[in-house]
Design a protein around this motif. Structure first.
Motif, PDB file in Angstrom:
ATOM      1  N   LEU A   1      31.342   4.800   4.382  1.00  0.00           N
ATOM      2  CA  LEU A   1      32.505   5.364   5.060  1.00  0.00           C
ATOM      3  C   LEU A   1      33.329   4.274   5.733  1.00  0.00           C
ATOM      4  O   LEU A   1      34.565   4.239   5.601  1.00  0.00           O
ATOM      5  CB  LEU A   1      32.057   6.408   6.091  1.00  0.00           C
ATOM      6  CG  LEU A   1      33.177   6.964   6.976  1.00  0.00           C
ATOM      7  CD1 LEU A   1      34.150   7.796   6.158  1.00  0.00           C
ATOM      8  CD2 LEU A   1      32.607   7.781   8.136  1.00  0.00           C
ATOM      9  N   PHE A   2      32.663   3.371   6.444  1.00  0.00           N
ATOM     10  CA  PHE A   2      33.416   2.379   7.214  1.00  0.00           C
ATOM     11  C   PHE A   2      34.058   1.319   6.333  1.00  0.00           C
ATOM     12  O   PHE A   2      35.119   0.786   6.664  1.00  0.00           O
ATOM     13  CB  PHE A   2      32.527   1.773   8.297  1.00  0.00           C
ATOM     14  CG  PHE A   2      32.423   2.664   9.499  1.00  0.00           C
ATOM     15  CD1 PHE A   2      33.344   2.583  10.523  1.00  0.00           C
ATOM     16  CD2 PHE A   2      31.434   3.645   9.579  1.00  0.00           C
ATOM     17  CE1 PHE A   2      33.288   3.421  11.611  1.00  0.00           C
ATOM     18  CE2 PHE A   2      31.360   4.492  10.668  1.00  0.00           C
ATOM     19  CZ  PHE A   2      32.293   4.389  11.690  1.00  0.00           C
TER      20      PHE A   2
ATOM     21  N   HIS B   1      52.132   1.872   9.288  1.00  0.00           N
ATOM     22  CA  HIS B   1      52.701   2.635  10.410  1.00  0.00           C
ATOM     23  C   HIS B   1      52.708   1.843  11.713  1.00  0.00           C
ATOM     24  O   HIS B   1      53.108   2.369  12.751  1.00  0.00           O
ATOM     25  CB  HIS B   1      51.930   3.944  10.618  1.00  0.00           C
ATOM     26  CG  HIS B   1      52.240   4.999   9.602  1.00  0.00           C
ATOM     27  ND1 HIS B   1      51.797   4.933   8.301  1.00  0.00           N
ATOM     28  CD2 HIS B   1      52.972   6.145   9.695  1.00  0.00           C
ATOM     29  CE1 HIS B   1      52.222   6.000   7.636  1.00  0.00           C
ATOM     30  NE2 HIS B   1      52.936   6.748   8.462  1.00  0.00           N
ATOM     31  N   HIS B   2      52.248   0.612  11.689  1.00  0.00           N
ATOM     32  CA  HIS B   2      52.127  -0.222  12.902  1.00  0.00           C
ATOM     33  C   HIS B   2      51.203   0.434  13.922  1.00  0.00           C
ATOM     34  O   HIS B   2      51.434   0.353  15.128  1.00  0.00           O
ATOM     35  CB  HIS B   2      53.501  -0.489  13.537  1.00  0.00           C
ATOM     36  CG  HIS B   2      54.465  -1.153  12.612  1.00  0.00           C
ATOM     37  ND1 HIS B   2      55.806  -0.818  12.567  1.00  0.00           N
ATOM     38  CD2 HIS B   2      54.288  -2.114  11.666  1.00  0.00           C
ATOM     39  CE1 HIS B   2      56.407  -1.554  11.657  1.00  0.00           C
ATOM     40  NE2 HIS B   2      55.505  -2.355  11.092  1.00  0.00           N
ATOM     41  N   ALA B   3      50.162   1.084  13.420  1.00  0.00           N
ATOM     42  CA  ALA B   3      49.228   1.778  14.315  1.00  0.00           C
ATOM     43  C   ALA B   3      48.202   0.838  14.927  1.00  0.00           C
ATOM     44  O   ALA B   3      47.704   1.097  16.022  1.00  0.00           O
ATOM     45  CB  ALA B   3      48.513   2.892  13.560  1.00  0.00           C
ATOM     46  N   TRP B   4      47.884  -0.263  14.223  1.00  0.00           N
ATOM     47  CA  TRP B   4      46.776  -1.124  14.643  1.00  0.00           C
ATOM     48  C   TRP B   4      47.279  -2.475  15.129  1.00  0.00           C
ATOM     49  O   TRP B   4      48.223  -3.035  14.588  1.00  0.00           O
ATOM     50  CB  TRP B   4      45.805  -1.356  13.482  1.00  0.00           C
ATOM     51  CG  TRP B   4      45.166  -0.094  12.993  1.00  0.00           C
ATOM     52  CD1 TRP B   4      45.597   0.720  11.988  1.00  0.00           C
ATOM     53  CD2 TRP B   4      43.990   0.519  13.526  1.00  0.00           C
ATOM     54  NE1 TRP B   4      44.764   1.796  11.839  1.00  0.00           N
ATOM     55  CE2 TRP B   4      43.759   1.701  12.771  1.00  0.00           C
ATOM     56  CE3 TRP B   4      43.105   0.196  14.552  1.00  0.00           C
ATOM     57  CZ2 TRP B   4      42.687   2.546  13.017  1.00  0.00           C
ATOM     58  CZ3 TRP B   4      42.025   1.040  14.792  1.00  0.00           C
ATOM     59  CH2 TRP B   4      41.823   2.197  14.031  1.00  0.00           C
ATOM     60  N   ILE B   5      46.633  -2.997  16.156  1.00  0.00           N
ATOM     61  CA  ILE B   5      46.849  -4.375  16.584  1.00  0.00           C
ATOM     62  C   ILE B   5      45.758  -5.274  16.032  1.00  0.00           C
ATOM     63  O   ILE B   5      46.029  -6.374  15.547  1.00  0.00           O
ATOM     64  CB  ILE B   5      46.925  -4.465  18.119  1.00  0.00           C
ATOM     65  CG1 ILE B   5      48.241  -3.828  18.607  1.00  0.00           C
ATOM     66  CG2 ILE B   5      46.815  -5.916  18.604  1.00  0.00           C
ATOM     67  CD1 ILE B   5      48.414  -3.820  20.112  1.00  0.00           C
TER      68      ILE B   5
ATOM     69  N   ALA C   1      39.483  -0.447   4.836  1.00  0.00           N
ATOM     70  CA  ALA C   1      40.510  -0.721   3.825  1.00  0.00           C
ATOM     71  C   ALA C   1      41.748   0.139   4.044  1.00  0.00           C
ATOM     72  O   ALA C   1      42.887  -0.337   3.909  1.00  0.00           O
ATOM     73  CB  ALA C   1      39.935  -0.468   2.427  1.00  0.00           C
ATOM     74  N   LEU C   2      41.551   1.406   4.409  1.00  0.00           N
ATOM     75  CA  LEU C   2      42.683   2.286   4.702  1.00  0.00           C
ATOM     76  C   LEU C   2      43.524   1.739   5.852  1.00  0.00           C
ATOM     77  O   LEU C   2      44.755   1.666   5.772  1.00  0.00           O
ATOM     78  CB  LEU C   2      42.182   3.683   5.081  1.00  0.00           C
ATOM     79  CG  LEU C   2      41.891   4.720   4.004  1.00  0.00           C
ATOM     80  CD1 LEU C   2      41.516   6.035   4.661  1.00  0.00           C
ATOM     81  CD2 LEU C   2      43.080   4.901   3.087  1.00  0.00           C
TER      82      LEU C   2
ATOM     83  N   GLY D   1      43.937  10.200   9.355  1.00  0.00           N
ATOM     84  CA  GLY D   1      42.591  10.304   8.812  1.00  0.00           C
ATOM     85  C   GLY D   1      41.859   8.989   8.730  1.00  0.00           C
ATOM     86  O   GLY D   1      40.927   8.836   7.940  1.00  0.00           O
ATOM     87  N   GLN D   2      42.238   8.029   9.563  1.00  0.00           N
ATOM     88  CA  GLN D   2      41.571   6.728   9.580  1.00  0.00           C
ATOM     89  C   GLN D   2      40.391   6.698  10.543  1.00  0.00           C
ATOM     90  O   GLN D   2      39.499   5.865  10.407  1.00  0.00           O
ATOM     91  CB  GLN D   2      42.591   5.644   9.942  1.00  0.00           C
ATOM     92  CG  GLN D   2      43.690   5.520   8.906  1.00  0.00           C
ATOM     93  CD  GLN D   2      44.886   4.728   9.400  1.00  0.00           C
ATOM     94  OE1 GLN D   2      44.961   4.361  10.574  1.00  0.00           O
ATOM     95  NE2 GLN D   2      45.832   4.465   8.514  1.00  0.00           N
TER      96      GLN D   2
END
Length: 602
Positions: free
Chosen positions: A29-30, A42-46, A35-36, A164-165
């Motif tokens: 899963l991880f 979407h610039h969701a992650w730093i 990879a997702l 769904g990440q």
């Protein structure tokens, strides 16, 4: 054989647990989720956890029974103003970044329960904003309509769940940052009672008001995460226990809910949301609620204090050394707001505190007539371009229904309500007094079940799990009939010990009531009799069990604490009196209560 086919369509906790039971390995899963997230635009992650570290944590779980941990293998995201030992904390300001020696208390608790953090998410810099565009890592794009704002400041935390990440995420909520992004990304956003989740390891925005928040696909998921993460933390001076509450939401049982007066609702020119809110009110009625119209003016005036008053000084205080040394490193709008906080005076602070105290009295009065209040979470949903063109005015509008919440010490939960004709989600918020978190979560779960709406951006209706039991401080009910009644001379002996009023009651018709000799203060005595008794007006208070002994030890003879029978047939601890004390006392039973006798004796 690959277990790719076992990946659940929805990452809600019920679906994920079922996938693990069917043979899905956490490491599989991880690897997929990493990879997702790495490919997301979407610039969701730093920052993301290194894949090797994720797989190591996941493989360690694979040697354990999934049933042994409440959050076994559950992926989550951490807003990047909350410490995660494996990654730097940036608060969306690269020049400010530091490497924490340990994770925040809430993160430690979640990892110990089996959850695994995928990484750190984007936010309005230093958690200042409700829109998600104030970040050098890019304006966070809405999970459903990328040209629209994600909401903030917990922008990436909401978007990562909606896409769904991850199954859930941590945000923070001082002015609405855990609710506005939930509404704009079609999620549940829990803003718990202040102090219920530890703020140790959280970079403050307004330290006296901050609350760690939870984004999830379902109310039951939010409750499961909250149950693990909550609890008193000796390392956080603002931490406090949840008080036990008798308020529960039970399907089919009637309740009363407040609705702002129609002329006080604001949708800022949006033509569709007024009708959607009216429909949400009707849905709440269908769940057994009776609407009560509220004057919302004191709530709105309280909201204006947050940014229009001296609380902005707390934002300045949190990063004072950095912003004075490197002002050019701070996002322009954030810099303007924060530096203004350095100009507040002590006199202005006390003016605002006095005004807040008066407003809270007015706002708290609504709880005499309603159990919960419903509002829109936000009046409208602007585009990223609109916010760039008019950042301060639009951000202020986004806080119309949220900015007052922590100032008034209320708990709140944002929930999806409907879909608009343009494909955007519309959400509402339920709020109640502090410590009513269980009630709000139960109401939200029944709400989601009744409307059957999908959550997030992927079109899946989340499964609702069982509501976990929250850890609350043990309380003892104490019935009082005299000088300990609210507003009377000895009431402080209860309130100073953390007691709170449960409500007015009457005793069973088995007592004679006397005004005892002596004082001040004057005191009454209740004596149970076999015949000729009457019902006496009382109040029932919930007193922390740890303070019960000291309270009882301070009660002078001829009074004491025994069991008092109430009109409804129940028994609680309460004030009783030795019969010998009535020889020189005035029988005041005919007045039916201490307040009535005091009124006539003046």
């Amino acid at each position: 054989m690959s277990d790719l086919h076992l990946l659940p369509a929805s990452l809600d906790l019920v679906s994920l647990a079922a996938a693990y039971r069917q043979g899905l390995k956490p490491s599989r899963l991880f690897a997929h989720l990493h990879a997702l997230a790495a490919a997301d635009d979407h610039h969701a992650w730093i920052s993301l956890m290194p894949l090797e570290r994720l797989l190591s944590m996941a493989e360690l779980l694979e040697s354990q029974d999934p049933a042994s941990l409440p959050l076994y293998g559950v992926p989550f995201a951490v807003k990047d103003n909350i410490d995660l030992a494996d990654l730097p904390t940036t608060a969306a300001c690269p020049d400010f970044a530091y490497q924490p020696a340990r994770s925040a208390t809430v993160v430690e608790k979640l990892i110990a329960a089996g959850a695994i953090p995928l990484g750190k998410t984007n936010l309005d810099q230093f958690a200042t904003g409700l829109n998600g565009t104030r970040s050098p890592y890019g304006a966070c794009r809405n999970a459903i309509a990328p040209d629209y704002i994600s909401g903030g400041s917990s922008a990436g935390s909401a978007v990562s769940v909606a896409l769904g990440q991850v199954s859930f995420s941590l945000g923070t909520d001082t002015a609405g940052s855990g609710r506005v992004p939930a509404a704009f990304n079609n999620l549940v956003g829990l803003k718990p009672s202040c102090g219920a989740l530890s703020n140790r390891g959280v970079l403050p925005a307004c330290r006296s008001l901050d609350s760690v928040s939870i984004f999830a696909l379902s109310a039951s998921d939010a409750a499961a995460v909250f149950a693990v993460a909550q609890g008193v933390d000796a390392e956080d001076p603002y931490s406090r226990p949840l008080r036990a509450s008798e308020q529960r939401f039970v399907a089919g049982r009637s309740f009363r809910f407040g609705v702002p007066r129609a002329d006080q609702l604001a949708f800022f020119g949006d033509s569709e949301n007024p009708g959607l809110f009216a429909a949400a009110v009707a849905k709440l009625q269908a769940l057994g609620g009776t609407p009560v119209e509220l004057d919302f003016a004191p709530f709105l005036e309280t909201a204006n204090l947050l940014y229009g008053g001296p609380w902005v000084a707390e934002r300045y205080h949190a990063i004072r050394d950095f912003i004075e040394r490197q002002p050019e490193s701070v996002f322009p709008v954030t810099r303007e707001i924060t530096l203004a906080g350095g100009k507040a005076t002590a006199v202005e602070l006390f003016d605002a505190l006095y005004r807040l105290k008066a407003l809270k009295v007015r706002c708290d009065a609504v709880w005499q007539s309603v159990d919960v209040v419903i509002t829109p979470t936000a009046g409208y949903h602007p585009t990223i371009a609109a916010v760039h063109a008019d950042p301060i005015r639009i951000n202020t509008q986004l806080g119309y229904y949220t900015n007052f919440m922590n100032l008034l010490d209320y708990a709140a939960i944002a929930v999806p309500a409907s879909w608009r004709s343009d494909g955007l989600p519309f959400g509402v918020t339920f709020f109640a007094p502090a410590h009513q978190d269980s009630f709000l979560l139960e109401l939200a779960a029944h709400w989601q079940q009744s409307i059957g709406l999908s959550a997030g951006a992927l079109g899946h209706v989340p499964a609702q799990g069982a509501q976990p039991r929250l850890v609350t401080e043990e309380m003892i009910k104490v019935a009082v009939c005299g000088a300990h009644l609210s507003g009377l001379p000895l009431n402080w002996q209860l309130t100073s010990r953390g007691a709170h009023l449960l409500g007015a009651v009457r005793s069973a018709p088995e007592y004679r009531f006397y005004a005892l000799a002596g004082g001040p203060p004057q005191r009454p005595g209740m004596v149970r009799v076999e015949q000729g008794g009457a019902s006496i007006a009382m109040e029932v208070w919930a007193l922390p069990a740890r303070h019960f002994g000291s309270f009882v030890a301070g009660i002078p003879a001829p009074l004491g604490i025994g069991k008092v029978s109430l009109e409804d047939g129940s028994e609680v601890c309460g004030f009783v009196c030795e019969g010998i004390a009535t020889a020189n006392a005035e029988d005041i039973t005919e007045y039916g209560g201490w307040r009535a006798w005091l009124a006539q004796s003046k």
